[in-house]
Design a protein around this motif. Structure first.
Motif, short mmCIF file in Angstrom:
data_model
loop_
_atom_site.label_atom_id
_atom_site.label_comp_id
_atom_site.label_asym_id
_atom_site.label_seq_id
_atom_site.Cartn_x
_atom_site.Cartn_y
_atom_site.Cartn_z
N TYR A 144 0.76 -1.16 -0.01
CA TYR A 144 0.04 -0.19 -0.08
C TYR A 144 1.00 1.35 -0.04
O TYR A 144 0.38 2.29 -0.08
N GLU B 116 3.35 3.23 -4.11
CA GLU B 116 3.19 4.50 -5.05
C GLU B 116 4.21 5.62 -4.34
O GLU B 116 4.83 6.41 -4.91
N CYS C 178 6.22 -5.63 -10.98
CA CYS C 178 4.97 -5.87 -10.33
C CYS C 178 4.29 -7.42 -10.50
O CYS C 178 4.31 -7.52 -11.79
N GLU D 272 3.58 8.27 -17.59
CA GLU D 272 2.16 7.87 -16.75
C GLU D 272 2.78 7.02 -15.88
O GLU D 272 3.32 6.06 -16.25
N ARG D 273 2.20 7.16 -14.32
CA ARG D 273 2.90 6.27 -13.42
C ARG D 273 1.96 4.81 -13.62
O ARG D 273 0.57 4.92 -13.68
N PRO D 274 2.34 3.74 -13.47
CA PRO D 274 1.71 2.38 -13.34
C PRO D 274 0.86 2.45 -11.92
O PRO D 274 1.21 3.15 -11.05
N ALA D 275 -0.16 1.88 -11.92
CA ALA D 275 -0.96 1.56 -10.61
C ALA D 275 -0.17 0.45 -10.04
O ALA D 275 0.05 -0.67 -10.16
N LEU D 276 0.41 0.90 -9.01
CA LEU D 276 1.12 0.10 -7.89
C LEU D 276 0.61 -0.42 -6.64
O LEU D 276 0.89 -1.37 -5.95
N ALA D 277 -0.45 0.32 -6.26
CA ALA D 277 -1.00 0.09 -4.84
C ALA D 277 -1.68 -1.42 -4.67
O ALA D 277 -2.22 -1.77 -5.75
N ARG E 212 0.09 -4.25 -5.09
CA ARG E 212 0.61 -4.95 -5.85
C ARG E 212 1.76 -5.38 -5.47
O ARG E 212 2.77 -4.54 -5.15
#
Length: 248
Positions: A189, A192, A212, A233-238, A240
Motif C-alpha cells: 500500500y 506509489e 510488479c 504516466e505512472r503505473p498503478a502499484l497500490a 501489488r
C-alpha cells in the motif's frame, strides 16, 4: 532422488520448495514437474504461515488430506528463537522423514523466512535440497536490463520519510560507485509513495525499474531513467507486490 527413497537413510532431506508468486497461477506455469512430484510425496512441512501453506498445497495438487499432514509454522521472530525451537521443527528429518520448507510466496530462505532452519539442518547433518521455482528477486533482475553481475537486495527501507530519503540517496551513491544494482521492496500500500520518493531523490540519469506481480497474468516490468519516469504516466502499484531496482 525421490522423497521416498531417502527413508532408507538415517536422516531425511530438507527440501526447499518454491511456491507461486500469485494465488491463481496453475503449478505447471511456475514449477518443474520434478519439484511438484517431490512436494506430493512429503508428509511433513515447516512453513511461514499454515493457512498460506494449505492453499499452496492445494494449488500443487497435493494428494493427501491436509488435516492428516504435519504442517508446522516457523517462529514469528526467527532472530529471537532458540536453536532448540528449530531443532524441534527438524525432528521429522532427524527421525528419517523428508521435510518441506515453504514460505508464503516464492523461494524460501531468500528474502523470506527459513534461513535459520536451513542453518540448523546443516548443523545437524541433514541434507538440504533446494528445488527450482520462482524468485521475485531473480525474475525482476532478469527483466530489468540492469546490472546482473553485481547486485544487492536490501529488503524494506526505513518507513520514516527523512530516513527513507537518506537511505535512497546513499543507495544511489553506492550504486554509482560500485556499478551495483540495488533491489528493495515496500509494503504494497506504500508502493506509489516509494516511486514518488525515488523520482524526487535520485538523479535524472539513474535508471529505476518497477517489477510488479511477477510470474502472474498481471506482470508489469518497466525500466526508465528518472528523467523519463518524471514525464511518463505512472503505473498503478497500490496493493501489488512490487520489486524496486535502481542503477546509477
Amino acid at each position: 532422488m525421490s522423497a521416498a527413497a531417502n527413508h532408507a537413510t538415517s536422516k531425511g532431506t530438507l527440501y526447499l520448495l518454491p511456491v507461486a508468486l500469485g494465488e491463481t497461477t496453475p503449478w505447471p506455469a511456475f514449477l518443474p514437474a520434478q519439484a511438484q512430484a517431490v512436494a506430493a510425496e512429503l508428509r511433513h512441512f515447516v512453513v511461514e504461515t499454515a493457512r498460506a501453506a494449505r492453499a499452496h498445497l492445494k494449488q500443487l495438487d497435493y494428494p493427501y488430506p491436509l488435516r492428516e499432514t504435519d504442517i508446522q509454522e516457523l517462529p514469528g521472530d526467527p532472530d529471537k528463537a532458540t536453536d532448540a525451537a528449530f531443532d524441534a521443527l527438524l525432528a521429522p528429518a532427524v527421525a528419517g522423514h523428508d521435510l518441506g520448507l515453504m514460505s508464503d510466496a516464492g523461494c524460501p530462505a531468500v528474502a523470506d523466512p527459513g534461513a535459520r532452519l536451513v542453518a540448523r539442518a546443516h548443523a545437524l547433518g541433514i541434507r538440504v535440497a533446494p528445488l527450482v521455482g520462482p524468485s521475485s528477486i531473480l525474475l525482476g533482475l532478469m527483466g530489468s536490463g540492469l546490472n546482473g553481475q553485481s547486485f544487492a537486495f536490501h529488503g524494506y527501507l526505513p518507513v520514516a520519510e527523512m530516513e527513507r530519503d537518506a537511505r535512497l540517496r546513499a543507495l544511489e551513491e553506492e550504486s554509482r560507485r560500485l556499478g551495483r544494482t540495488q533491489l528493495f521492496i515496500e509494503t504494497p500500500y506504500r508502493n506509489e509513495r516509494m516511486l514518488e520518493a525515488l523520482l524526487k531523490q535520485l538523479g535524472p540519469a539513474t535508471r529505476v525499474c518497477v517489477a510488479c506481480d511477477l510470474n502472474t497474468a498481471g506482470e508489469t516490468i518497466l525500466t526508465r531513467t528518472v528523467r523519463d519516469w518524471r514525464k511518463a504516466e505512472r503505473p498503478a502499484l497500490a496493493r501489488r507486490p512490487t520489486l524496486f531496482l535502481v542503477l546509477a
